[in-house]
Design a protein around this motif. Sequence first.
Motif, PDB file in Angstrom:
ATOM      1  N   LEU A 251      29.838  14.728  17.640  1.00  0.00           N
ATOM      2  CA  LEU A 251      29.213  13.635  18.374  1.00  0.00           C
ATOM      3  C   LEU A 251      27.917  14.115  19.018  1.00  0.00           C
ATOM      4  CD1 LEU A 251      32.409  12.449  20.317  1.00  0.00           C
ATOM      5  CD2 LEU A 251      31.664  11.704  18.045  1.00  0.00           C
ATOM      6  N   ASP A 252      26.979  13.176  19.200  1.00  0.00           N
ATOM      7  CA  ASP A 252      25.789  13.514  19.969  1.00  0.00           C
ATOM      8  C   ASP A 252      26.036  13.215  21.441  1.00  0.00           C
ATOM      9  OD1 ASP A 252      25.619  10.795  20.251  1.00  0.00           O
ATOM     10  OD2 ASP A 252      23.833  10.552  19.005  1.00  0.00           O
ATOM     11  N   ALA A 253      25.014  13.422  22.256  1.00  0.00           N
ATOM     12  CA  ALA A 253      25.191  13.266  23.702  1.00  0.00           C
ATOM     13  C   ALA A 253      25.531  11.834  24.093  1.00  0.00           C
ATOM     14  CB  ALA A 253      23.926  13.725  24.432  1.00  0.00           C
ATOM     15  N   ALA A 254      25.160  10.867  23.257  1.00  0.00           N
ATOM     16  CA  ALA A 254      25.442   9.469  23.576  1.00  0.00           C
ATOM     17  C   ALA A 254      26.805   9.013  23.082  1.00  0.00           C
ATOM     18  CB  ALA A 254      24.354   8.575  22.973  1.00  0.00           C
ATOM     19  N   GLY A 255      27.540   9.887  22.382  1.00  0.00           N
ATOM     20  CA  GLY A 255      28.853   9.523  21.875  1.00  0.00           C
ATOM     21  C   GLY A 255      28.814   8.910  20.491  1.00  0.00           C
ATOM     22  N   THR A 256      27.684   9.016  19.787  1.00  0.00           N
ATOM     23  CA  THR A 256      27.578   8.514  18.420  1.00  0.00           C
ATOM     24  C   THR A 256      28.180   9.521  17.458  1.00  0.00           C
ATOM     25  OG1 THR A 256      25.549   7.352  19.013  1.00  0.00           O
ATOM     26  CG2 THR A 256      25.991   7.662  16.663  1.00  0.00           C
ATOM     27  N   VAL A 257      28.925   9.037  16.484  1.00  0.00           N
ATOM     28  CA  VAL A 257      29.578   9.913  15.512  1.00  0.00           C
ATOM     29  C   VAL A 257      28.536  10.437  14.540  1.00  0.00           C
ATOM     30  CG1 VAL A 257      31.327  10.068  13.717  1.00  0.00           C
ATOM     31  CG2 VAL A 257      31.738   8.646  15.734  1.00  0.00           C
ATOM     32  N   TYR A 270      39.880   4.394   8.306  1.00  0.00           N
ATOM     33  CA  TYR A 270      38.487   4.140   7.945  1.00  0.00           C
ATOM     34  C   TYR A 270      38.064   5.085   6.823  1.00  0.00           C
ATOM     35  CZ  TYR A 270      38.141   1.684  12.456  1.00  0.00           C
ATOM     36  OH  TYR A 270      38.325   0.827  13.515  1.00  0.00           O
ATOM     37  N   ASP A 271      36.868   4.798   6.273  1.00  0.00           N
ATOM     38  CA  ASP A 271      36.157   5.750   5.431  1.00  0.00           C
ATOM     39  C   ASP A 271      35.173   6.510   6.307  1.00  0.00           C
ATOM     40  OD1 ASP A 271      35.966   3.378   2.718  1.00  0.00           O
ATOM     41  OD2 ASP A 271      37.438   4.981   3.079  1.00  0.00           O
ATOM     42  N   VAL A 272      34.683   7.645   5.770  1.00  0.00           N
ATOM     43  CA  VAL A 272      33.710   8.433   6.529  1.00  0.00           C
ATOM     44  C   VAL A 272      32.467   7.600   6.819  1.00  0.00           C
ATOM     45  CG1 VAL A 272      32.226  10.470   6.457  1.00  0.00           C
ATOM     46  CG2 VAL A 272      34.585  10.624   5.638  1.00  0.00           C
ATOM     47  N   ARG A 273      32.016   6.811   5.849  1.00  0.00           N
ATOM     48  CA  ARG A 273      30.805   5.995   6.033  1.00  0.00           C
ATOM     49  C   ARG A 273      31.012   4.939   7.123  1.00  0.00           C
ATOM     50  NH1 ARG A 273      31.368   6.162   0.486  1.00  0.00           N
ATOM     51  NH2 ARG A 273      32.230   4.039   0.539  1.00  0.00           N
ATOM     52  N   ASP A 274      32.272   4.474   7.275  1.00  0.00           N
ATOM     53  CA  ASP A 274      32.529   3.443   8.285  1.00  0.00           C
ATOM     54  C   ASP A 274      32.320   3.954   9.707  1.00  0.00           C
ATOM     55  OD1 ASP A 274      33.187   1.776   6.210  1.00  0.00           O
ATOM     56  OD2 ASP A 274      35.351   2.162   6.362  1.00  0.00           O
ATOM     57  N   LEU A 275      32.639   5.237   9.934  1.00  0.00           N
ATOM     58  CA  LEU A 275      32.573   5.774  11.295  1.00  0.00           C
ATOM     59  C   LEU A 275      31.248   6.451  11.609  1.00  0.00           C
ATOM     60  CD1 LEU A 275      36.163   7.299  11.672  1.00  0.00           C
ATOM     61  CD2 LEU A 275      35.286   5.196  12.689  1.00  0.00           C
ATOM     62  N   THR A 276      30.596   7.026  10.612  1.00  0.00           N
ATOM     63  CA  THR A 276      29.349   7.745  10.859  1.00  0.00           C
ATOM     64  C   THR A 276      28.294   6.775  11.391  1.00  0.00           C
ATOM     65  OG1 THR A 276      29.872   9.263   9.064  1.00  0.00           O
ATOM     66  CG2 THR A 276      27.598   9.226   9.836  1.00  0.00           C
ATOM     67  N   GLY A 277      27.686   7.167  12.512  1.00  0.00           N
ATOM     68  CA  GLY A 277      26.652   6.344  13.131  1.00  0.00           C
ATOM     69  C   GLY A 277      27.182   5.357  14.147  1.00  0.00           C
ATOM     70  N   ARG A 278      28.482   5.199  14.270  1.00  0.00           N
ATOM     71  CA  ARG A 278      29.057   4.270  15.242  1.00  0.00           C
ATOM     72  C   ARG A 278      29.432   5.014  16.521  1.00  0.00           C
ATOM     73  NH1 ARG A 278      33.687   0.955  12.145  1.00  0.00           N
ATOM     74  NH2 ARG A 278      33.955   0.166  14.287  1.00  0.00           N
ATOM     75  N   SER A 279      29.627   4.272  17.581  1.00  0.00           N
ATOM     76  CA  SER A 279      30.053   4.865  18.845  1.00  0.00           C
ATOM     77  C   SER A 279      31.538   5.212  18.753  1.00  0.00           C
ATOM     78  CB  SER A 279      29.809   3.897  20.001  1.00  0.00           C
ATOM     79  OG  SER A 279      30.356   4.431  21.205  1.00  0.00           O
TER      80      SER A 279
END
Length: 719
Positions: A251-257, A270-279
């Motif tokens: 995760l980054d500092a903002a909690g984004t995957v 989920y799939d990996v694509r579903d979670l990547t980039g989401r909070s």
Amino acid sequence: MMRDPLQELLRLLVGVLALAALTALCFWLNLGLVSAGFAYLILIVLLSLSGGLISLIVLCFAAVATLNYFFAPPVFSFRIDYPEDIIASAAFLITSLVITGLIAKMRTARDELVQILDGLPALIWNMSPDGAADFFNDRFRNYTGFSEQQLRHLGWLNAVHPHDHLLEEWSAAFATGKPFEKELRIRSAGGEYRWFFVRAVPILSERGRILRWCASAGDIQDRRRALEALRDSEELWRAVFEHNPTMYFMLDAAGTVLSVNPYGANQLGYDVRDLTGRSVQEVFHETDWPIVQRKAAMCMEQLGEPTSWEARKRRKDGTILWVRETAKGMLIKQQPVLLVVCEDVTDRKRAEYLAQHVFDTLPDVVSVIGKDYRYRRSNRAHQRVWGLTADKLIGMHVADAMGGDAFEQLAKPNLDRCFAGEEFNFSQWFDGPTGRRYWVVTYSPLQLETDAVDSALVLARDLTDHMLASEAVREAQAELAHANRVATVGQLTASVAHEVNQPVGALVTNAHAALRLLSATPPDLELSSRALEDIIKDGRRVSEVINRIRALVKKTPAQIDKLDINEVITETMALTRGEIIKNRISLEADLASNLPFVRGDRIQLQQVVMNLVMNAVEAMSNADDDGRELQISSAKDREDGISLTVRDSGPILRPEALDRFFEPFYSTKTSGMGIGLSICHSIVDAHGGRIWATANDSRGATLHIVLPALRESAPRDVS
């Protein structure tokens, strides 16, 4: 550089001899001063190539003196008459000294260059334009173990791995005339091939023609291994991240995957694509998110310090997943990121809930007590026993709960044994707040945090009702066994009368005989004494029979003694002999000698043997007179026990009868109550033995008994 004086002296001697030989040759050829000087100069140059600066300087002056003496007029004199001869001699001396100095500097420079090449941490060699080598530094020769002669020309290729020294490849590289690099394997003197990085550079003339090739080889074996290890490590960690059955998040500092492994995404539906980039907040239970957010902020503030917590995540289908997360903040490309490892603890949480529920609702009194004798955990049953809730007991000293005297006398010694690593249990009647109760208490050492025992698990079960019921059952069983013995003795009335009548009749006969012998004149005292001794023996025999009957009939508690099983059988046979004779039964006794002792109650074991014998007698009462056979035998069992068998020739038994042979109130006889064999089974079982029945091949049954033997010396032979 230090020179060996002996070598200098040897070079000087060789130089003097060479100078003398050359002087003789020039004098014989009648050469002039100049011609002889040139010849001397050539000799000095040749001698300079072998080294030795001091010896060469001495030879230079000796050569000047020899020229003046033999070739400058007047000959055979050191005097020089002509100025041109003086100039020629001076020119010769200066020239010879300069040449000697220059050659010495060249040799020194060459030696220094060789030392530098030998000291380099690489294999160095020179080659001609076609690849034929003529120079190798010491490191090359020492590493390969080849001599310089073996390495010359193309011999150096013998140290290269066969797969790496393809002649066509090397020839093509030499033909290009350009520097080239190659990784290859070179064999050491010990036969081990190691990887080297080879770089060859051509030395060109002014016209661009290749004069020589200079090559160096650096050992890259360790570097290759490190690179391979790094490559393997990268592949390993990639495999760990992608295929490990554990959930990983970045995760980054903002909690984004930033990244999630496939297993973790699939675990949440989920799939990996579903979670990547989401909070990441979207996958957490809303109640637990504030705690997770606070813990994540702590990780970002304290980079490198791991932090753990437990929280609930919500799958895509809405179901809940309990996880234990361990996170650590770190910098990647100067940006703070949070690495999170998630362990599925749903089953553990469910088990903890069930365990706590069982712990709280268990009717037994359960507690965990620390080495400071204070309660760490306790269940609700304590309130029923001590009148204290579980919350109040936590942290309380055991002495405060059960009283100081009870603690010192009962609890503390047992807790100390448990803290020493011993697991044990005991049962006892206790006087407590609820009255006198029978408790079974188990102490188990616990090692919760280290290998050392740090607490004790104490489980107490109230068996008061069970003990009261067991005592009632035991009393009923004792009454039943006593009634069975009395009934059996009643059946043996005729046999007992026979056993008593015989010695009583003999006693009366011997008494009359003693009176007649004493009345004779003179009285026969010797025969009278024998008659009186027989009277005493018969009286003791009657007493023994009566004592046996009394012991069987009398209600006494069990008395465990060391017994000879053959004596038990013999005594019982004596009581049943009358019934055996009355029913015209053939008795065969096969009692093994030197049997080990058994431990048990004599009366109870006699009751077992008597029941088996009387059952056999009754079973054969309707058989033909010539077919009534009773066999009693004893032997040593294969399992270090004593076996006893009673075999009869009664009626044929059905298989279902054998299965129920020892059930209470089951009997194969029309007039039987089914109690005797059940009592036998209970008595044998209480003695740690086994009893079973088998049907004979022809007719009748065999009762088998095995009792454990004492590991002591065997008794005397009573057969």
